[in-house]
Write an enzyme that holds these catalytic residues in place. Structure first.
Site, PDB file in Angstrom:
ATOM      1  N   LYS A 102      35.475  -9.251 -63.309  1.00 15.66           N
ATOM      2  CA  LYS A 102      35.741  -7.861 -62.999  1.00 15.66           C
ATOM      3  C   LYS A 102      34.646  -7.349 -62.071  1.00 15.66           C
ATOM      4  O   LYS A 102      33.593  -7.950 -61.949  1.00 15.66           O
ATOM      5  CB  LYS A 102      35.796  -7.014 -64.268  1.00 15.66           C
ATOM      6  CG  LYS A 102      37.066  -7.245 -65.100  1.00 15.66           C
ATOM      7  CD  LYS A 102      37.104  -6.387 -66.361  1.00 15.66           C
ATOM      8  CE  LYS A 102      36.892  -4.926 -66.098  1.00 15.66           C
ATOM      9  NZ  LYS A 102      37.855  -4.359 -65.127  1.00 15.66           N
ATOM     10  N   GLU A 111      32.285  -0.493 -66.988  1.00 17.22           N
ATOM     11  CA  GLU A 111      33.442  -1.167 -67.575  1.00 17.22           C
ATOM     12  C   GLU A 111      33.024  -2.085 -68.711  1.00 17.22           C
ATOM     13  O   GLU A 111      33.671  -2.125 -69.766  1.00 17.22           O
ATOM     14  CB  GLU A 111      34.187  -1.960 -66.498  1.00 17.22           C
ATOM     15  CG  GLU A 111      34.939  -1.086 -65.509  1.00 17.22           C
ATOM     16  CD  GLU A 111      35.553  -1.876 -64.370  1.00 17.22           C
ATOM     17  OE1 GLU A 111      36.531  -1.394 -63.784  1.00 17.22           O
ATOM     18  OE2 GLU A 111      35.051  -2.978 -64.052  1.00 17.22           O
TER      19      GLU A 111
END
Length: 262
Positions: A102, A111
């Site tokens: 990610k 995140e």
């Protein structure tokens, strides 16, 4: 939703819409960042408006926070809510054990913090994000700006001893200046092509002075919702050990998806 969407965007929308079925009233929900996550945020906004869904969202970036507020989603911070019931986010790559890369959108630090502070993390993705081995997508590494060139050199030196196919690294740019994250940091993208031991790479990178966090999400994701442009969706739940396949029909007359079971 417009019927003019590209096949990839239709797949993203399908995955995002299905993932919202995991959300129930009273939940504290981590809201991911990126194009697929934006569809999810819009769908939650629809449910709040049309169904009276009551949730509190914890965004993983300023742009997600802005979108959530525009859609009427109550927004809070992780410090205020302490812990989350679920986080729903996209991924740049995922493998069969639901390890992820990610950070393509530049929000990997928030995140990862939000995802690890959740009872469950659900990833939403189109089918092209699934890979046999992580690494084709550049691995983002967030670094502090001070001495970033030294940090970059240390990363390159460390990669010599790692099971990777390539060792090229680049500073992420925003036009002609370095890209800056919400936390004021830089991102160095590692073009590794193949990561033989993702767990080892994740651990070693975080030991380098100047590195804040890397984009390898190991043992964090619990389930993945995979959308396809034809309306089919697959839900793989790693915790339960189940795989469910469903279909969402496009109704061009009102531009929504109606769910049915195969």
């Amino acid at each position: 939703m417009s019927p003019e969407l590209s096949p990839i965007d239709r797949a993203k929308y399908i995955a995002a819409r299905r993932s919202c079925d995991f959300v129930e009233s009273g939940m504290r929900v981590g809201l991911g960042t990126g194009s697929t996550a934006a569809w999810m945020v819009r769908r939650l906004g629809e449910r709040i408006r049309d169904e009276g869904l009551e949730i509190v969202g914890v965004p993983t970036s300023t742009r997600t926070a802005d979108l959530a507020r525009q859609l009427g989603i109550p927004v809070s911070t992780l410090d205020e809510v302490k812990w989350l019931d679920i986080t729903i986010d996209g991924a740049d790559e995922f493998d069969e054990t639901l390890n992820l890369i990610k950070g393509g959108g530049g929000a990997l630090l928030q995140e990862k913090i939000v995802a690890t502070a959740s009872d469950r993390m659900v990833v939403i993705a189109d089918v092209e994000k699934e890979v046999r081995t992580l690494g084709a997508f550049p691995l983002p590494v967030e670094t502090i700006p001070f001495g970033w060139q030294t940090t970059k050199a240390l990363i390159e030196e460390t990669l010599v001893n790692m099971d990777v196919l390539n060792r090229e690294t680049t500073l992420r740019m925003n036009d002609d200046v370095p890209y800056v994250t919400d936390e004021g940091n830089y991102i160095i993208d590692l073009h590794l092509k193949r990561i033989g031991n993702a767990r080892q790479v994740a651990l070693v990178l975080n030991q380098i002075p100047g590195v804040v966090e890397n984009g390898l999400f190991i043992d964090i994701c619990d389930a993945v919702v995979i959308g396809r442009s034809d309306g089919s969706v697959e839900v793989r739940d790693l915790t339960a050990g189940t795989v469910a396949r469903e279909h969402l029909d496009v109704l061009d007359s009102d531009n929504i998806f109606a769910e049915k079971t195969d």
